[in-house]
Design an enzyme around this catalytic site. Structure first.
Site, mmCIF file in Angstrom:
data_model
loop_
_atom_site.group_PDB
_atom_site.id
_atom_site.type_symbol
_atom_site.label_atom_id
_atom_site.label_comp_id
_atom_site.label_asym_id
_atom_site.label_seq_id
_atom_site.Cartn_x
_atom_site.Cartn_y
_atom_site.Cartn_z
ATOM 1 N N GLY A 106 30.896 -1.181 80.388
ATOM 2 C CA GLY A 106 29.940 -1.648 79.401
ATOM 3 C C GLY A 106 30.576 -2.159 78.126
ATOM 4 O O GLY A 106 29.953 -2.913 77.379
ATOM 5 N N ASP A 110 37.374 11.835 78.890
ATOM 6 C CA ASP A 110 36.790 10.971 79.923
ATOM 7 C C ASP A 110 37.619 11.056 81.201
ATOM 8 O O ASP A 110 37.823 10.058 81.886
ATOM 9 C CB ASP A 110 36.717 9.525 79.427
ATOM 10 C CG ASP A 110 35.818 8.653 80.305
ATOM 11 O OD1 ASP A 110 34.919 9.210 80.979
ATOM 12 O OD2 ASP A 110 36.018 7.427 80.328
#
Length: 199
Positions: free
Chosen positions: A54, A169
């Site tokens: 994104g 992450d």
């Protein structure tokens, strides 16, 4: 005279190979509707799209002067309008600050970053191979074998934690496996440095 003719022949052949390579890249760019493929960022030429999310796209790139595939790198380019978002740019700057100081055999190497024509990009080593996800898809493993497989990831994270860095992450897609089996942790875009880092 023979040596001069040979040198001219080699130069001509390289020029034709370069033109053919760039023509193929432009065809892919048109087909994929990607206006960055084939363009030059700093000293690099973007040849292939490796992935996108994104907030950024990741390309395989090579030095523009040689187009030598042996010197290929990975280039992460911020996608508009993300680079115009002050908070996102701050996160990107933090990623650069964190990643460039993490020198470890099991962390993908940071090379450089820059801005050009409104684009912000980060250059890292290109790791040819699969992600750890492909290893997991081969099915369950005995605990000892699974621990041995993940040990390089633990070493990388231990090193990062000793530097005060929390990845935040970590997932199979952010661990790359080279053709020789070496694992390297990548993508520190969400990493933080200590509890005081709130961005």
């Amino acid at each position: 005279v023979g040596a001069l003719a040979m040198a001219r022949h080699v130069k001509t052949r390289r020029r034709l190979e370069r033109a053919r390579t760039l023509e193929e890249v432009q065809a892919r760019a048109h087909e994929m509707e990607d206006n960055l493929l084939g363009t030059k960022l700093g000293p690099y030429r973007l040849l292939d799209l490796l992935g996108q999310g994104g907030t950024a796209r990741v390309y395989r790139a090579v030095p523009d002067l040689s187009l030598d595939p042996a010197q290929a790198v990975a280039i992460k380019v911020l996608q508009p309008p993300s680079e115009h978002d002050p908070e996102f740019r701050q996160r990107f700057q933090r990623e650069v600050t964190i990643w460039k100081d993490l020198h470890h055999p099991n962390v993908a190497a940071f090379i450089d970053w820059d801005e050009q024509d409104g684009l912000t990009y980060l250059v890292t080593e290109l790791l040819r191979g699969e992600t750890l996800r492909s290893e997991f898809q081969q099915g369950a493993r005995p605990p000892a074998e699974a621990l041995a497989l993940l040990e390089p990831v633990f070493r990388a994270l231990t090193f990062a934690h000793q530097k005060g860095v929390v990845h935040r992450d970590l997932k199979p897609e952010n661990v790359l496996v080279s053709p020789t089996g070496r694992l390297k942790v990548t993508d520190f875009g969400l990493a933080r440095m200590g509890p005081e880092d709130k961005v």
